[in-house]
Design an enzyme around this catalytic site. Structure first.
Site, PDB file in Angstrom:
ATOM      1  N   ASN A 170       0.858  -1.196   0.000  1.00  0.00           N
ATOM      2  CA  ASN A 170       0.000   0.000   0.000  1.00  0.00           C
ATOM      3  C   ASN A 170       0.884   1.232   0.000  1.00  0.00           C
ATOM      4  O   ASN A 170       2.013   1.197   0.513  1.00  0.00           O
ATOM      5  CB  ASN A 170      -0.878   0.010   1.256  1.00  0.00           C
ATOM      6  CG  ASN A 170      -1.826   1.208   1.290  1.00  0.00           C
ATOM      7  OD1 ASN A 170      -2.434   1.559   0.278  1.00  0.00           O
ATOM      8  ND2 ASN A 170      -1.942   1.849   2.442  1.00  0.00           N
ATOM      9  N   HIS A 183       0.687   5.294   1.234  1.00  0.00           N
ATOM     10  CA  HIS A 183      -0.129   6.149   2.104  1.00  0.00           C
ATOM     11  C   HIS A 183       0.495   7.545   2.151  1.00  0.00           C
ATOM     12  O   HIS A 183       1.723   7.676   2.281  1.00  0.00           O
ATOM     13  CB  HIS A 183      -0.185   5.545   3.512  1.00  0.00           C
ATOM     14  CG  HIS A 183      -1.026   6.342   4.445  1.00  0.00           C
ATOM     15  ND1 HIS A 183      -2.413   6.299   4.417  1.00  0.00           N
ATOM     16  CD2 HIS A 183      -0.698   7.229   5.411  1.00  0.00           C
ATOM     17  CE1 HIS A 183      -2.884   7.132   5.332  1.00  0.00           C
ATOM     18  NE2 HIS A 183      -1.866   7.695   5.957  1.00  0.00           N
ATOM     19  N   SER A 242       4.556   6.994   2.396  1.00  0.00           N
ATOM     20  CA  SER A 242       5.148   5.729   2.861  1.00  0.00           C
ATOM     21  C   SER A 242       4.604   4.568   2.045  1.00  0.00           C
ATOM     22  O   SER A 242       3.405   4.530   1.747  1.00  0.00           O
ATOM     23  CB  SER A 242       4.757   5.467   4.322  1.00  0.00           C
ATOM     24  OG  SER A 242       5.040   6.571   5.153  1.00  0.00           O
ATOM     25  N   ASP A 284      -3.088   0.896   7.866  1.00  0.00           N
ATOM     26  CA  ASP A 284      -1.909   1.730   7.648  1.00  0.00           C
ATOM     27  C   ASP A 284      -0.801   1.477   8.685  1.00  0.00           C
ATOM     28  O   ASP A 284      -0.036   2.390   9.025  1.00  0.00           O
ATOM     29  CB  ASP A 284      -2.282   3.235   7.674  1.00  0.00           C
ATOM     30  CG  ASP A 284      -3.286   3.593   6.596  1.00  0.00           C
ATOM     31  OD1 ASP A 284      -3.252   2.970   5.518  1.00  0.00           O
ATOM     32  OD2 ASP A 284      -4.110   4.506   6.826  1.00  0.00           O
TER      33      ASP A 284
HETATM   34  C1  GAR Z   1      -2.662   8.621  -3.195  1.00  0.00           C
HETATM   35  O1  GAR Z   1      -2.193   9.864  -2.755  1.00  0.00           O
HETATM   36  C2  GAR Z   1      -2.528   7.587  -2.097  1.00  0.00           C
HETATM   37  O2  GAR Z   1      -1.448   7.818  -1.246  1.00  0.00           O
HETATM   38  C3  GAR Z   1      -3.826   7.759  -1.367  1.00  0.00           C
HETATM   39  O3  GAR Z   1      -4.785   7.965  -2.363  1.00  0.00           O
HETATM   40  C4  GAR Z   1      -4.173   8.666  -3.443  1.00  0.00           C
HETATM   41  C5  GAR Z   1      -4.567   8.014  -4.740  1.00  0.00           C
HETATM   42  O4  GAR Z   1      -4.177   8.804  -5.826  1.00  0.00           O
HETATM   43  N1  GAR Z   1      -4.123   6.601  -0.585  1.00  0.00           N
HETATM   44  C6  GAR Z   1      -4.649   6.638   0.627  1.00  0.00           C
HETATM   45  O5  GAR Z   1      -4.953   7.671   1.184  1.00  0.00           O
HETATM   46  C7  GAR Z   1      -4.852   5.280   1.279  1.00  0.00           C
HETATM   47  N2  GAR Z   1      -4.964   5.406   2.694  1.00  0.00           N
HETATM   48  P1  GAR Z   1      -4.172   8.224  -7.295  1.00  0.00           P
HETATM   49  O6  GAR Z   1      -5.544   7.590  -7.511  1.00  0.00           O
HETATM   50  O7  GAR Z   1      -3.999   9.431  -8.169  1.00  0.00           O
HETATM   51  O8  GAR Z   1      -3.063   7.249  -7.410  1.00  0.00           O
END
Ligand code: GAR
Length: 210
Positions: free
Chosen positions: A107, A109, A136, A145
């Protein structure tokens, strides 16, 4: 088992980095499928454009989390992936599902874990007046997480930063680190053994910081 299944819920900008890396031969295995719990996720369109199977599996069609996760597991396993990548997949996963992919699910985060698990990380960093922020990559374990960390990227919080500007800068870092970690895993250089991430056989006591 070969290939990667990517789970998304939204834009899929991290997914795009992986599709590009796979297309240019920078990933040692193909993206076997992209699955979204939201049918309107832009990332599904990105997958289709790259000729990768794009599967919508809306969670609203299932009675509860366990039923959804069972269907998701079946869909993932049909592709026999070596690795499951969560790239903005905004759902809590049940314990059985996570155990099924123990040591082969990653994952990303948007915070310097263990700080700011959960949602609204940029807003919380600004509210706390932190001078540093980042992202991370970690192996997924049943606690949200909280799995073993592999890599982090750090950015300074600037005086005029907003949630939007922070999100954009953190995402640039995400796009840099996630393909790198995924490449390591697919090359067999990164493993999780008895809960400890190892790189080239050596335990990672701290996440690699870039
Ligand atoms: C990313 O910033 C990722 O870190 C976050 O969602 C976004 C997805 O962006 N994930 C979380 O918050 C999970 N807890 P993307 O769809 O443009 O890749």
């Amino acid at each position: 088992m070969t290939g990667v299944v990517v789970l998304i819920s939204g834009s899929g900008s991290n997914l795009q980095q992986l599709l590009d890396a796979a297309a240019s031969g920078d990933l040692p295995a193909p993206i076997a499928a992209v699955i979204s719990n939201r049918a309107d996720a832009h990332g599904l369109e990105r997958a289709r454009r790259s000729g990768v199977p794009a599967i919508a599996l809306p969670h609203g069609n299932y009675a509860n989390r366990e039923a959804y996760d069972a269907a998701l597991q079946q869909e993932i396993d049909a592709h026999k992936p070596a690795l499951v990548v969560l790239a903005g997949f905004m759902r809590i996963l049940s314990e059985g599902f996570v155990q099924h992919y123990a040591g082969r699910m990653l994952n990303i985060h948007p915070s310097l874990l263990p700080a700011y698990r959960g949602l609204h990380t940029h807003q919380r960093v600004l509210a706390a007046g932190d001078s540093e922020h980042g992202c991370s990559v970690h192996f997924v374990t049943p606690d949200l997480d909280a799995g073993p960390l592999v890599m982090q990227a750090r950015i300074p919080v600037l005086p005029d930063d907003t949630e939007h500007s922070l999100a954009a800068r953190v995402q640039r870092e995400e796009h840099r680190i996630y393909p790198r970690v995924i490449r390591w895993f697919l090359q067999g250089r990164l493993t999780l053994t008895q809960g400890v991430p190892r790189f080239d056989g050596r335990p990672l006591k701290e996440p690699v910081t870039v």
